[in-house]
Design a protein around this motif. Structure first.
Motif, mmCIF file in Angstrom:
data_model
loop_
_atom_site.group_PDB
_atom_site.id
_atom_site.type_symbol
_atom_site.label_atom_id
_atom_site.label_comp_id
_atom_site.label_asym_id
_atom_site.label_seq_id
_atom_site.Cartn_x
_atom_site.Cartn_y
_atom_site.Cartn_z
ATOM 1 N N VAL A 1 0.884 -0.996 0.112
ATOM 2 C CA VAL A 1 0.051 -0.055 -0.029
ATOM 3 C C VAL A 1 0.809 1.369 0.066
ATOM 4 C CG1 VAL A 1 -1.967 -0.926 1.186
ATOM 5 C CG2 VAL A 1 -0.384 -0.159 2.242
ATOM 6 N N VAL A 2 2.116 1.127 0.400
ATOM 7 C CA VAL A 2 2.812 2.355 0.587
ATOM 8 C C VAL A 2 2.832 3.491 -0.616
ATOM 9 C CG1 VAL A 2 5.188 1.311 -0.079
ATOM 10 C CG2 VAL A 2 5.179 3.226 1.405
ATOM 11 N N ARG A 3 2.820 2.892 -1.821
ATOM 12 C CA ARG A 3 2.795 3.567 -3.027
ATOM 13 C C ARG A 3 1.775 4.530 -3.213
ATOM 14 N NH1 ARG A 3 4.197 -0.773 -7.572
ATOM 15 N NH2 ARG A 3 2.793 -2.056 -6.232
ATOM 16 N N ALA A 4 0.535 4.058 -2.723
ATOM 17 C CA ALA A 4 -0.570 5.010 -2.519
ATOM 18 C C ALA A 4 -0.215 6.181 -1.962
ATOM 19 C CB ALA A 4 -1.787 3.973 -2.152
ATOM 20 N N PHE A 5 0.552 6.394 -0.983
ATOM 21 C CA PHE A 5 0.636 7.441 0.029
ATOM 22 C C PHE A 5 1.937 8.256 -0.242
ATOM 23 C CE2 PHE A 5 -2.280 4.442 1.733
ATOM 24 C CZ PHE A 5 -3.511 5.177 2.227
ATOM 25 N N THR A 6 2.648 7.802 -1.273
ATOM 26 C CA THR A 6 3.908 8.449 -1.547
ATOM 27 C C THR A 6 3.623 10.048 -1.839
ATOM 28 O OG1 THR A 6 3.981 8.643 -3.868
ATOM 29 C CG2 THR A 6 4.956 6.553 -2.532
ATOM 30 N N ALA A 7 4.965 10.879 -1.315
ATOM 31 C CA ALA A 7 4.643 12.362 -1.436
ATOM 32 C C ALA A 7 4.237 12.925 -2.954
ATOM 33 C CB ALA A 7 6.016 13.111 -1.261
ATOM 34 N N ARG A 8 4.576 12.077 -4.002
ATOM 35 C CA ARG A 8 4.144 12.383 -5.190
ATOM 36 C C ARG A 8 2.858 12.180 -5.536
ATOM 37 N NH1 ARG A 8 6.961 10.011 -10.875
ATOM 38 N NH2 ARG A 8 5.361 10.778 -12.062
ATOM 39 N N ARG A 9 2.215 10.897 -4.972
ATOM 40 C CA ARG A 9 0.979 10.726 -5.087
ATOM 41 C C ARG A 9 0.003 11.483 -4.334
ATOM 42 N NH1 ARG A 9 -3.708 9.869 -7.491
ATOM 43 N NH2 ARG A 9 -5.135 8.146 -6.655
ATOM 44 N N LEU B 1 -5.676 -4.157 -4.151
ATOM 45 C CA LEU B 1 -5.210 -5.021 -2.949
ATOM 46 C C LEU B 1 -5.921 -6.326 -3.153
ATOM 47 C CD1 LEU B 1 -5.610 -2.747 0.296
ATOM 48 C CD2 LEU B 1 -3.409 -3.712 -0.680
ATOM 49 N N ILE B 2 -7.153 -6.335 -3.602
ATOM 50 C CA ILE B 2 -7.848 -7.564 -4.157
ATOM 51 C C ILE B 2 -7.046 -8.153 -5.015
ATOM 52 C CG2 ILE B 2 -9.812 -8.568 -5.289
ATOM 53 C CD1 ILE B 2 -11.445 -6.157 -3.978
ATOM 54 N N ALA B 3 -6.383 -7.377 -6.073
ATOM 55 C CA ALA B 3 -5.596 -7.995 -6.923
ATOM 56 C C ALA B 3 -4.475 -8.716 -6.513
ATOM 57 C CB ALA B 3 -5.124 -7.184 -8.281
ATOM 58 N N ALA B 4 -3.764 -8.155 -5.459
ATOM 59 C CA ALA B 4 -2.641 -8.674 -4.694
ATOM 60 C C ALA B 4 -3.020 -10.017 -4.017
ATOM 61 C CB ALA B 4 -2.061 -7.450 -3.843
ATOM 62 N N ARG B 5 -4.289 -10.062 -3.718
ATOM 63 C CA ARG B 5 -4.667 -11.176 -2.833
ATOM 64 C C ARG B 5 -4.831 -12.307 -3.799
ATOM 65 N NH1 ARG B 5 -5.294 -15.436 -0.870
ATOM 66 N NH2 ARG B 5 -7.301 -16.440 0.086
ATOM 67 N N ASP B 6 -5.780 -11.974 -4.937
ATOM 68 C CA ASP B 6 -6.251 -13.020 -5.860
ATOM 69 C C ASP B 6 -5.503 -13.566 -6.951
ATOM 70 O OD1 ASP B 6 -8.614 -12.826 -4.284
ATOM 71 O OD2 ASP B 6 -9.833 -11.605 -5.847
ATOM 72 N N GLU B 7 -4.513 -12.480 -7.343
ATOM 73 C CA GLU B 7 -3.564 -13.104 -8.518
ATOM 74 C C GLU B 7 -2.286 -13.163 -8.201
ATOM 75 O OE1 GLU B 7 -3.972 -9.521 -11.128
ATOM 76 O OE2 GLU B 7 -6.361 -9.730 -11.052
ATOM 77 N N GLU B 8 -1.761 -12.497 -6.820
ATOM 78 C CA GLU B 8 -0.505 -12.709 -6.674
ATOM 79 C C GLU B 8 -0.185 -13.307 -5.104
ATOM 80 O OE1 GLU B 8 1.902 -9.115 -7.434
ATOM 81 O OE2 GLU B 8 -0.130 -8.184 -8.105
ATOM 82 N N ASP B 9 -1.327 -13.629 -4.548
ATOM 83 C CA ASP B 9 -1.386 -14.473 -3.342
ATOM 84 C C ASP B 9 -0.280 -13.697 -2.152
ATOM 85 O OD1 ASP B 9 -2.284 -16.166 -1.440
ATOM 86 O OD2 ASP B 9 -0.791 -17.714 -2.090
#
Length: 400
Positions: free
Chosen positions: A99-107, A210-218
């Motif tokens: 999740v950290v990329r969603a909260f970077t200074a740039r984002r 996050l759902i994709a990280a769960r379902d597609e990448e476990d």
């Protein structure tokens, strides 16, 4: 050094730490406190030592999450023990990376125009209301709720529902763990329904990622997915909303500093840091407890392995060793406003940049468009929600 009782009593004013705690800070970096069950914990009072507790892996959040004493006595219940907040690396690192990329200074800077638009829309709505109007329900709560809901992918119209659960889960020491657990369960069920719908119709939001990280990448379990969404939603609105209210109350207490910001809005970014240092959002302990994994020497005090350690962030932000004779002075033009309000180390607040931006835009909008904004009731008539780990006013009537 006498032992202090815990929970500590409320200070006589909203705008300064408990005098006994300030006295203790001058005498010792680490102060023993007696918990409700007769045990002993260690309250850390000075800036550098609190920072050490937050960054040194010998002070463990995972051990605190497993400790019945730490979980029972210091607030937040299962929210603090069954989420990233209750983990150490490498498990904490694994989840935070998702999740950290969603909260970077740039984002966050990319989100600023939308946040500013929401501020303007809320002020437009406020101006249509009869005076006095409640700032909590019409500005300070919906602003961070709308921002985090759009980022995460949650219907902002549900805010009264999930904010009630959030208030319960933000319970402080002595809160009923059964009620807190029920609120966490209800919010988990709520997110279970949202996740089911998102699986059928993914969107461009953090929950879908996050759902994709769960379902597609476990990369996380279903329970971790739900708990992460709960933690992000609560962390993304609860503290920021209360901080807006306490900042405005503090600026009323210091009208000359408020007037400086009205006249010089360029000071607002730095003023937000100073206000976060100065504002007493909680009583004394506003960071989750740690438990020592080995014997530790801190501030000249020997702390045994297995001890509960309390990082006293609010008092540490007023450490005279850092600011000499100006620690208790609010200076919105202070050039070096260091604070630990977002924590430090691996548990540094994930949404720190987002909160900063929202507070900046909130102050900019209110002080620019409503320079005559006044809180319409004296401090004695303010009603605070009981049993919460942060100060949360029920309503904040304002005129302009």
């Amino acid at each position: 050094m006498p032992t202090l009782p815990f929970p500590l009593p409320e200070p006589p004013t909203l705008y300064a730490p408990l005098p006994a705690l300030a006295d203790a800070q001058r005498e010792a970096a680490v102060v023993p406190v007696e918990t409700a069950d007769g045990g002993t914990a260690y309250l850390v009072t000075r800036y550098q030592d609190v920072r050490t507790v937050l960054v040194d892996p010998r002070f463990s959040r995972a051990a605190a999450a497993r400790s019945e004493a730490a979980a029972a006595d210091f607030g937040l219940g299962a929210l603090a023990t069954e989420s990233m907040a209750g983990m150490d690396p490498p498990e904490h690192t694994r989840l935070r990376k998702l999740v950290v990329r969603a909260f970077t200074a740039r984002r966050v800077e990319e989100l600023r125009p939308r946040a500013a638009q929401i501020v303007d829309e809320l002020i437009d709505g406020l101006l249509r209301l009869p005076q006095p109007a409640d700032l909590v329900d019409n500005f300070s709560l919906p602003l961070p709720v709308k921002v985090i809901c759009e980022l995460l992918g949650v219907p902002a119209d549900d805010r009264h529902k999930f904010h009630a659960w959030s208030d319960t889960m933000m319970g402080g020491p002595g809160s009923d763990p059964a009620l807190m657990g029920a609120a966490l369960y209800a919010m988990g069920e709520y997110f279970g329904g949202l996740i089911y719908a998102k699986r059928a119709a993914p969107a461009d939001d953090l929950m879908s990622a996050l759902i994709a990280a769960r379902d597609e990448e476990d990369k996380l379990t279903e329970e971790e997915l739900v708990r992460m969404c709960v933690g992000i939603l609560i962390g993304g609105h609860e503290t920021t909303a209360n901080q807006i209210n306490m900042i405005l109350l503090t600026l009323r207490r210091y009208p000359e500093e408020r007037d400086r910001l009205v006249k010089e809005p360029a000071l607002i970014p730095g003023a937000v840091e100073e206000l976060m240092r100065f504002v007493q959002l909680g009583n004394s302990v506003t960071s989750l407890p740690r438990v020592t994994t080995e014997d530790v020497e801190l501030g000249g005090v020997s702390i045994p392995a297995g001890s509960v350690v309390l990082p006293g962030v609010a008092i540490a932000n007023r450490d005279p060793q850092l600011y000499a004779d100006t620690a208790d002075v609010l200076d919105v033009a202070r050039p070096d406003a260091s604070h630990l309000s977002f924590g430090a180390g691996v548990h540094h607040c994930l949404g720190a940049q987002l909160a900063r931006m929202e507070l900046q835009e909130a102050l900019r909008g209110l002080l620019t468009r409503l320079p005559q904004l006044q809180i319409a009731v004296p401090d004695a008539e303010l009603r605070f929600k009981q049993g919460m780990i942060v100060r949360s006013v029920e309503t904040l009537p304002v005129t302009w």
